[in-house]
Design a protein around this motif. Structure first.
Motif, mmCIF file in Angstrom:
data_model
loop_
_atom_site.group_PDB
_atom_site.id
_atom_site.type_symbol
_atom_site.label_atom_id
_atom_site.label_comp_id
_atom_site.label_asym_id
_atom_site.label_seq_id
_atom_site.Cartn_x
_atom_site.Cartn_y
_atom_site.Cartn_z
ATOM 1 N N MET A 24 0.857 -1.247 0.095
ATOM 2 C CA MET A 24 -0.032 -0.139 -0.025
ATOM 3 C C MET A 24 0.726 1.317 0.082
ATOM 4 O O MET A 24 0.540 2.145 0.830
ATOM 5 C CB MET A 24 -1.054 -0.072 1.259
ATOM 6 N N GLU A 25 1.919 1.306 -0.797
ATOM 7 C CA GLU A 25 2.887 2.399 -0.824
ATOM 8 C C GLU A 25 2.649 3.077 -2.210
ATOM 9 O O GLU A 25 2.859 2.574 -3.214
ATOM 10 C CB GLU A 25 4.317 1.931 -0.613
ATOM 11 N N ALA A 26 1.843 4.323 -2.254
ATOM 12 C CA ALA A 26 1.419 4.932 -3.550
ATOM 13 C C ALA A 26 2.615 5.350 -4.197
ATOM 14 O O ALA A 26 2.870 5.191 -5.588
ATOM 15 C CB ALA A 26 0.784 6.055 -3.113
ATOM 16 N N GLN A 31 6.244 4.409 -9.364
ATOM 17 C CA GLN A 31 7.139 3.870 -10.049
ATOM 18 C C GLN A 31 7.273 2.591 -10.732
ATOM 19 O O GLN A 31 7.546 2.654 -12.070
ATOM 20 C CB GLN A 31 8.403 3.939 -9.050
ATOM 21 N N ILE A 32 6.547 1.818 -10.280
ATOM 22 C CA ILE A 32 6.538 0.495 -10.961
ATOM 23 C C ILE A 32 5.489 0.490 -11.928
ATOM 24 O O ILE A 32 5.605 0.057 -13.237
ATOM 25 C CB ILE A 32 5.904 -0.675 -9.701
ATOM 26 N N LYS A 38 6.604 1.821 -19.350
ATOM 27 C CA LYS A 38 7.979 2.046 -20.243
ATOM 28 C C LYS A 38 8.384 0.911 -21.143
ATOM 29 O O LYS A 38 8.551 0.976 -22.122
ATOM 30 C CB LYS A 38 8.857 2.713 -19.481
ATOM 31 N N VAL A 39 8.141 -0.371 -20.433
ATOM 32 C CA VAL A 39 8.815 -1.533 -21.007
ATOM 33 C C VAL A 39 7.795 -2.204 -21.925
ATOM 34 O O VAL A 39 8.074 -3.283 -22.568
ATOM 35 C CB VAL A 39 9.163 -2.686 -19.925
ATOM 36 N N GLY A 40 6.737 -1.550 -22.015
ATOM 37 C CA GLY A 40 5.343 -2.115 -22.863
ATOM 38 C C GLY A 40 4.607 -3.205 -22.340
ATOM 39 O O GLY A 40 4.055 -3.908 -23.401
ATOM 40 N N PHE A 41 4.338 -3.572 -20.997
ATOM 41 C CA PHE A 41 3.636 -4.663 -20.683
ATOM 42 C C PHE A 41 2.135 -4.076 -20.103
ATOM 43 O O PHE A 41 1.426 -4.746 -19.760
ATOM 44 C CB PHE A 41 4.124 -5.477 -19.425
ATOM 45 N N GLY A 42 2.165 -2.640 -20.415
ATOM 46 C CA GLY A 42 0.841 -2.255 -19.843
ATOM 47 C C GLY A 42 -0.284 -2.369 -20.828
ATOM 48 O O GLY A 42 -1.573 -2.300 -20.205
ATOM 49 N N SER A 43 -0.212 -2.914 -21.787
ATOM 50 C CA SER A 43 -1.489 -3.366 -22.912
ATOM 51 C C SER A 43 -2.006 -4.838 -22.576
ATOM 52 O O SER A 43 -3.003 -5.286 -23.517
ATOM 53 C CB SER A 43 -1.194 -2.910 -23.860
ATOM 54 N N ASN A 44 -1.434 -5.495 -22.015
ATOM 55 C CA ASN A 44 -1.617 -7.102 -21.666
ATOM 56 C C ASN A 44 -2.743 -7.101 -20.564
ATOM 57 O O ASN A 44 -2.975 -6.355 -19.516
ATOM 58 C CB ASN A 44 -0.305 -7.727 -20.983
ATOM 59 N N ALA A 45 -3.606 -7.976 -21.000
ATOM 60 C CA ALA A 45 -4.838 -8.205 -20.032
ATOM 61 C C ALA A 45 -4.659 -8.524 -18.646
ATOM 62 O O ALA A 45 -5.272 -7.876 -17.847
ATOM 63 C CB ALA A 45 -5.569 -9.337 -20.851
ATOM 64 N N ALA A 50 -3.965 -6.162 -13.167
ATOM 65 C CA ALA A 50 -3.245 -5.937 -11.953
ATOM 66 C C ALA A 50 -2.736 -4.566 -11.603
ATOM 67 O O ALA A 50 -2.519 -4.106 -10.540
ATOM 68 C CB ALA A 50 -1.711 -7.011 -12.112
ATOM 69 N N LEU A 51 -2.405 -3.881 -12.699
ATOM 70 C CA LEU A 51 -2.014 -2.303 -12.539
ATOM 71 C C LEU A 51 -3.320 -1.731 -11.756
ATOM 72 O O LEU A 51 -3.080 -0.893 -11.070
ATOM 73 C CB LEU A 51 -1.858 -1.642 -13.629
ATOM 74 N N LEU A 52 -4.431 -2.018 -12.075
ATOM 75 C CA LEU A 52 -5.780 -1.373 -11.626
ATOM 76 C C LEU A 52 -5.912 -1.742 -10.265
ATOM 77 O O LEU A 52 -6.140 -0.908 -9.311
ATOM 78 C CB LEU A 52 -6.959 -1.609 -12.414
ATOM 79 N N ASP A 53 -5.865 -2.946 -10.138
ATOM 80 C CA ASP A 53 -5.597 -3.512 -8.585
ATOM 81 C C ASP A 53 -4.648 -2.757 -7.750
ATOM 82 O O ASP A 53 -4.939 -2.564 -6.688
ATOM 83 C CB ASP A 53 -5.612 -5.157 -8.516
#
Length: 106
Positions: A24-26, A31-32, A38-45, A50-53
């Motif tokens: 729970m560290e904003a 940063q993560i 940046k490395v291009g994993f953001g559009s993976n289902a 996981a990002l939203l959560d």
């Protein structure tokens, strides 16, 4: 891992996102999040969910809402994203928003 040149895979990154959400560290989550985009994993289902959560567990509801409403999400993650956002509202003391989103989903 990155410094050692080890290949990053989806499973590793979703595990890191989960660990960050548990902390729970904003600031660390920001940063993560930036690194993953940046490395291009953001559009993976799996990464989308996981990002939203992670954002919601770290108190970054504004960022989570922005991700949710700006989409687009892949079809394979659509219902999971909606469920994650409903849970996020409930978890963050916003039950009216959770119920409203649930009503919109049906």
């Amino acid at each position: 891992m990155v410094e050692e040149g080890v290949e990053l895979i989806e499973f590793t990154l979703t595990s890191v996102l989960n660990a960050c959400g548990l902390l729970m560290e904003a600031k660390i989550s920001e940063q993560i999040h930036g690194f993953i985009l940046k490395v291009g994993f953001g559009s993976n289902a799996c990464m989308e969910v996981a990002l939203l959560d992670m954002c919601t567990r770290c108190g970054r509801m504004a960022d989570a809402q922005k991700m949710f409403y700006q989409g687009p999400f892949s079809e394979s993650s659509s219902s999971i994203i909606w469920t994650s956002m409903i849970c996020a509202y409930a978890r963050n003391g916003q039950p009216e928003e959770a119920l409203s989103l649930f009503a919109r989903a049906n």
